[in-house]
Design an enzyme around this catalytic site. Structure first.
Site, PDB file in Angstrom:
ATOM      1  N   GLU A   8       6.824   4.793   7.284  1.00 62.47           N
ATOM      2  CA  GLU A   8       6.444   6.060   6.657  1.00 62.47           C
ATOM      3  C   GLU A   8       7.377   7.190   7.069  1.00 62.47           C
ATOM      4  O   GLU A   8       7.477   7.538   8.241  1.00 62.47           O
ATOM      5  CB  GLU A   8       4.995   6.392   6.999  1.00 62.47           C
ATOM      6  CG  GLU A   8       4.028   5.494   6.236  1.00 62.47           C
ATOM      7  CD  GLU A   8       2.585   5.664   6.639  1.00 62.47           C
ATOM      8  OE1 GLU A   8       1.732   5.174   5.894  1.00 62.47           O
ATOM      9  OE2 GLU A   8       2.315   6.279   7.678  1.00 62.47           O
ATOM     10  N   LYS A  34       3.971  -6.675   4.216  1.00 66.18           N
ATOM     11  CA  LYS A  34       3.697  -5.298   3.804  1.00 66.18           C
ATOM     12  C   LYS A  34       3.298  -4.481   5.033  1.00 66.18           C
ATOM     13  O   LYS A  34       2.873  -5.030   6.051  1.00 66.18           O
ATOM     14  CB  LYS A  34       2.601  -5.231   2.744  1.00 66.18           C
ATOM     15  CG  LYS A  34       1.271  -5.687   3.214  1.00 66.18           C
ATOM     16  CD  LYS A  34       0.168  -4.691   3.415  1.00 66.18           C
ATOM     17  CE  LYS A  34       0.544  -3.274   3.369  1.00 66.18           C
ATOM     18  NZ  LYS A  34      -0.553  -2.458   4.038  1.00 66.18           N
ATOM     19  N   THR A  65       0.858  -1.201   0.000  1.00 62.80           N
ATOM     20  CA  THR A  65       0.000   0.000   0.000  1.00 62.80           C
ATOM     21  C   THR A  65       0.893   1.249   0.000  1.00 62.80           C
ATOM     22  O   THR A  65       1.308   1.686  -1.063  1.00 62.80           O
ATOM     23  CB  THR A  65      -0.987   0.028   1.182  1.00 62.80           C
ATOM     24  OG1 THR A  65      -0.277  -0.205   2.392  1.00 62.80           O
ATOM     25  CG2 THR A  65      -2.066  -1.014   1.007  1.00 62.80           C
ATOM     26  N   THR A  89       1.380  -8.519  11.975  1.00 62.47           N
ATOM     27  CA  THR A  89       1.599  -7.239  11.304  1.00 62.47           C
ATOM     28  C   THR A  89       0.467  -6.954  10.358  1.00 62.47           C
ATOM     29  O   THR A  89      -0.487  -7.710  10.284  1.00 62.47           O
ATOM     30  CB  THR A  89       2.886  -7.247  10.490  1.00 62.47           C
ATOM     31  OG1 THR A  89       3.026  -5.957   9.903  1.00 62.47           O
ATOM     32  CG2 THR A  89       2.825  -8.266   9.369  1.00 62.47           C
ATOM     33  N   ASN A  95       0.941  11.283   6.115  1.00 68.27           N
ATOM     34  CA  ASN A  95      -0.293  10.994   6.831  1.00 68.27           C
ATOM     35  C   ASN A  95      -1.280  12.155   6.851  1.00 68.27           C
ATOM     36  O   ASN A  95      -2.441  11.974   7.205  1.00 68.27           O
ATOM     37  CB  ASN A  95       0.023  10.506   8.238  1.00 68.27           C
ATOM     38  CG  ASN A  95       0.502   9.076   8.171  1.00 68.27           C
ATOM     39  OD1 ASN A  95      -0.232   8.206   7.730  1.00 68.27           O
ATOM     40  ND2 ASN A  95       1.746   8.844   8.534  1.00 68.27           N
ATOM     41  N   THR A 140      -5.774   6.547   5.289  1.00 69.10           N
ATOM     42  CA  THR A 140      -5.710   5.117   5.627  1.00 69.10           C
ATOM     43  C   THR A 140      -7.088   4.520   5.554  1.00 69.10           C
ATOM     44  O   THR A 140      -8.001   5.043   6.146  1.00 69.10           O
ATOM     45  CB  THR A 140      -5.173   4.879   7.051  1.00 69.10           C
ATOM     46  OG1 THR A 140      -5.317   6.039   7.812  1.00 69.10           O
ATOM     47  CG2 THR A 140      -3.738   4.464   7.002  1.00 69.10           C
TER      48      THR A 140
END
Lengths: 405, 405
Positions: free
Chosen positions: A276, A178, A152, A189, A400, A405
């Site tokens: 990130e 991922k 993603t 995860t 973000n 998300t």
């Protein structure tokens, strides 16, 4: 830019495990966003799932289907199918049923996984439309493509592969993962898939997975936000000629367990390296605790502190912020005069105060590195725990503030 | 830019309480960085202090001196005197002794406070050099100057003042506070000083302070990092002609208690409004919990989530991140189907899924405001808790990557 994460290594195929990738256009047309994985009949499958109470519909279904001799894993990106209530559950069921019909199994033998935006209904028809192409694409050599198909906000695909010899036979352990944000896995995860051709019964496999997850995916954190969709699956196809591995198998059991742990740890660390906005890969090691929990409390207080994370981003050896985090971690009766703090091998705080030999130049040189170890010696017991985390950069805020998300 | 925080209001003097400001050049030459406060003989003084185990030397001394009929408060900025071990304690003792000698009291009657960089020894001689000028400056009308004198990364001084009538007499409650980062007070904030001329015995005053702190300074968080130097002091000089206030004083006790709470809440909220890099002032209200702790767990999970904070910065009504935070807050047996989530008055999630009437435009309009309330209805009990926090902006990262706490 990911920290110390290169192109994918060779990912050895696992006999009895095929992967197929296709494009359903869930979020963007043309993007590879559906992955099917097929485990040969007789495979054992183990899973660990998020402990977030708002777990996504596919996670709930996965838990239910895990005991029903699953054969297929169906993954989509671009939509998490979380916070979607009963319509979301119906959408997940529909995709399982469609795949089951195409391959001739019961729909409970399909495990669904979704990752992406929370709160939007999964476009089940788009996923279903892509199933024939994904099935057509099934191949044991598709690990690298699948690693890309589950991404993603990841900037690089993540995969690890090892081969070992069990009773004279070569056995493979290959996995992909991922995740880059909303990362503080709790039992798993975002998504991790590890397969082996070893022969392992399901309860033994589940134990192996749980133990390895606790030392890998459950020891990383990027932003402290446990996802609604975390899943980590371990599949054993049993296609090797080697004998079945049980806990009584001694050295062979240990070798397989250690290999699974090593693969999962590298996959988990890859998620942190590609966190990130990450510019630093940080190991937080807490030694000398009275028990596991207090070591973890100290480790997470450091790993989640925005002040420490911004200092790491700035390469500023601001050890006062580290002391403050240790002090607020909630460890009962903490004697600060017994605490030593190290940056890599340099002791910066001894007995709770600045170490005499420490120089600012020393700290600055270590903080300028891309990989840093913060080590806390609590001096009160024999327990140790290690976590891996990242810094907090402008890029984290940008990603973000812009990505949903 | 602070959110909804204007210039200082009128700060009424408190009879029997004088403040003096001077410049010691601790961090920068010419900066007002030393404040002395003098409470008239017979005053009661109450205090609450950080629970950080790595508390600073002056905090340790304050705790010891609180029971010794203190008369003077000595504050410096530019250096926190934390993580400085025994030399730090000696430096703090030296400043107390110097002030005590100048004013003719026992050195235990001086309460020391420091705020600024952690891990550097307090330059005691600089502080001592500034004492005569600060004493010379003592005046009941110096609240505004003192509010500026205790600032560090604050962009505006913070002060609140109220007057009430107790038994026909006007009684004043005036307070100042500072703090903008490393803010998740635990029993107190970075620094808060509130004085009244009411007549209140020390044990009663301590109870009033503890209760008010729990509803004000202990309900704000900017970055989750509890400081090593938090202190909040409440001083009652007793100079009013009104009768002594005891818990048996009924309406008068309640009026004074409510006024102290109101002053402290506004001071605490001022810290959030001026939080490092803040562009939003966010109220997080959690209703319908079974107990206080689970309401707070949910409130802090939301208030500390970097994903929610960056969404607030981006004015993005990304409610999936709010659900995810509620779900990972660790509330036992949480039934997500009972949970409603509101942005201001708009219901965005009902019974755990998207509310039918909710529109993205509605959410976007609310998130674009500078002041936002996130309300969670847990639907499982009668308890409520409210927290106040900020967003996470590029400016927060810039400030903390550049400034050394």
């Amino acid at each position: 830019m990911p920290v110390g994460l290169g192109p994918l290594p060779v990912l050895h195929p696992v006999p009895g495990f095929r992967l197929g990738i296709a494009s359903a256009g869930i979020k963007r047309a043309g993007r590879k966003d559906v992955v099917i994985m097929e485990a040969a009949e007789g495979s054992s499958i183990a899973g660990v799932f998020t402990l977030n109470a708002f777990c996504a519909a596919p996670v709930t279904l996965c838990r239910q289907h895990l005991g029903q001799s699953p054969r297929y894993l169906l993954v989509n990106t671009g939509n998490a199918n979380a916070g979607t209530g009963n319509p979301g559950m119906q959408a997940a069921l529909k995709t399982c049923a469609a795949l089951a019909e195409l391959v001739g199994v019961d729909s409970k033998q399909v495990l669904p996984f979704s990752t992406g935006v929370i709160g939007e209904l999964l476009p089940a028809d788009k996923v279903i439309g892509a199933l024939p192409a994904a099935l057509e694409n099934l191949d044991e050599n598709n690990w690298a493509q699948a690693a890309e198909g589950i991404m993603t906000t990841d900037t690089l695909p993540k995969g690890v592969s090892r081969q070992i010899t069990l009773a004279g036979e070569t056995v493979t352990v290959t996995g992909i993962s991922k995740g880059a944000g909303m990362i503080k896995p709790n039992m798993a995860t975002m998504l991790g898939y590890i397969a082996t051709d070893a022969k392992v019964a399901q309860p033994v496999l589940q134990g192996l997975l749980r133990e390895a997850a606790d030392l890998s995916f459950n020891r990383i954190t990027i932003d402290g936000d446990t996802s609604t969709n975390d899943c980590c699956m371990l599949i054993a196809t049993g296609q090797t000629q080697a004998v079945e591995i049980t806990e009584a198998a001694g050295e062979d059991y240990t070798l397989l367990a250690d290999t699974i742990k090593a693969v999962m740890l590298e996959l988990a660390q890859a998620i942190v390296r590609d966190g990130e906005g990450a510019t630093k890969f940080v190991t937080v090691q807490v030694n000398g605790g009275n028990n596991r929990d207090e070591c973890l409390d100290v480790g997470y207080a450091i790993s989640h502190s925005p002040l420490i994370k911004t200092a790491l981003f700035a390469s500023d050896p601001n050890w006062g912020r580290i002391l403050a985090a240790v002090g607020r971690a909630g460890v009962p009766d903490l004697d600060v005069e017994k605490i030593d703090v190290y940056l890599d091998q340099a002791c910066i705080t001894r007995n709770g105060g600045r170490a005499e030999e420490y120089t600012e130049a020393q700290g600055a040189a270590i903080m300028a590195q891309a990989e840093i170890t913060i080590r806390i010696e609590l001096g009160r017991g024999e327990h140790s725990e290690t976590l891996w985390t990242t810094d907090l950069s402008h890029e984290y805020v940008r990603i973000n503030a812009e990505y949903r998300t």
